[in-house]
Design a protein around this motif. Sequence first.
Motif, PDB file in Angstrom:
ATOM      1  N   LYS A  33       0.267   0.370  -1.522  1.00 54.00           N
ATOM      2  CA  LYS A  33       1.060  -0.360  -2.527  1.00 54.00           C
ATOM      3  C   LYS A  33       0.349  -1.633  -2.978  1.00 54.00           C
ATOM      4  CE  LYS A  33       3.757  -2.869   0.916  1.00 54.00           C
ATOM      5  NZ  LYS A  33       5.065  -3.240   1.418  1.00 54.00           N
ATOM      6  N   GLY A  34      -0.668  -2.056  -2.223  1.00 51.55           N
ATOM      7  CA  GLY A  34      -1.464  -3.225  -2.598  1.00 51.55           C
ATOM      8  C   GLY A  34      -2.929  -2.942  -2.345  1.00 51.55           C
ATOM      9  N   ALA A  35      -3.670  -3.985  -2.013  1.00 50.30           N
ATOM     10  CA  ALA A  35      -5.080  -3.812  -1.675  1.00 50.30           C
ATOM     11  C   ALA A  35      -5.182  -3.328  -0.227  1.00 50.30           C
ATOM     12  CB  ALA A  35      -5.817  -5.134  -1.844  1.00 50.30           C
ATOM     13  N   VAL A  36      -6.204  -2.523   0.048  1.00 49.37           N
ATOM     14  CA  VAL A  36      -6.338  -2.001   1.416  1.00 49.37           C
ATOM     15  C   VAL A  36      -6.772  -3.120   2.368  1.00 49.37           C
ATOM     16  CG1 VAL A  36      -6.860   0.347   0.640  1.00 49.37           C
ATOM     17  CG2 VAL A  36      -8.744  -1.247   1.097  1.00 49.37           C
ATOM     18  N   GLY A  37      -6.374  -2.956   3.621  1.00 52.16           N
ATOM     19  CA  GLY A  37      -6.821  -3.867   4.673  1.00 52.16           C
ATOM     20  C   GLY A  37      -6.310  -5.285   4.555  1.00 52.16           C
ATOM     21  N   GLN A  38      -5.181  -5.473   3.892  1.00 49.89           N
ATOM     22  CA  GLN A  38      -4.698  -6.839   3.660  1.00 49.89           C
ATOM     23  C   GLN A  38      -3.401  -7.164   4.405  1.00 49.89           C
ATOM     24  OE1 GLN A  38      -6.417  -9.305   1.815  1.00 49.89           O
ATOM     25  NE2 GLN A  38      -7.907  -7.686   2.227  1.00 49.89           N
ATOM     26  N   GLU A  39      -2.837  -6.194   5.084  1.00 45.08           N
ATOM     27  CA  GLU A  39      -1.563  -6.481   5.774  1.00 45.08           C
ATOM     28  C   GLU A  39      -1.852  -6.834   7.233  1.00 45.08           C
ATOM     29  OE1 GLU A  39       1.410  -6.809   4.376  1.00 45.08           O
ATOM     30  OE2 GLU A  39       0.601  -6.409   2.393  1.00 45.08           O
ATOM     31  N   SER A  40      -1.201  -6.193   8.186  1.00 38.30           N
ATOM     32  CA  SER A  40      -1.402  -6.621   9.572  1.00 38.30           C
ATOM     33  C   SER A  40      -2.840  -6.394  10.035  1.00 38.30           C
ATOM     34  CB  SER A  40      -0.406  -5.950  10.516  1.00 38.30           C
ATOM     35  OG  SER A  40      -0.496  -4.554  10.451  1.00 38.30           O
TER      36      SER A  40
END
Length: 95
Positions: A33-40
């Motif tokens: 839903k957003g850019a990869v590798g940007q959440e936890s």
Amino acid sequence: MTKQVVIVGGGVIGLLTAFNLAADVEQVVVCDKGAVGQESSWAGGGIVSPLYPWRYSPAVTALAHWSQDFYPQLGAHLFSSTGVDPRSTPPGCTG
Ligand SMILES: Cc1cc2nc3c(=O)[nH]c(=O)nc-3n(C[C@H](O)[C@H](O)[C@H](O)COP(=O)(O)OP(=O)(O)OC[C@H]3O[C@@H](n4cnc5c(N)ncnc54)[C@H](O)[C@@H]3O)c2cc1C
């Protein structure tokens, strides 16, 4: 051979799953839903040992030990395959 796999979520789990599947399927698509590798996965501190090893079952402890032993090999494989060193500090981060 499976033709196409769709993975929802481009964190470390989705990306590693895609990386490992890529040799065996014709196409792997990662949707996020957003850019990869940007959440936890972005926030992860790189600790590879359980914080409280005495709290876990023998099976989980065995898996943790296996993972710790495997980690250097995985890092070297990722670096040689992609040029990305998972042990380095990502651009934009201080460490
Ligand atoms: C501050 C912090 C420190 C941490 N430190 C450590 C550590 O030292 N050692 C350790 O082992 N673990 C650590 N962790 C835990 C570790 O980072 C996570 O367990 C791991 O990154 C989870 O990876 P993931 O791919 O499952 O999730 P994520 O990295 O969160 O990826 C999930 C992806 O799915 C996407 N997504 C979600 N919902 C949807 C949707 N409906 N449609 C499309 N895409 C979607 C998100 O945008 C995201 O990109 C830490 C976590 C935090 C927050």
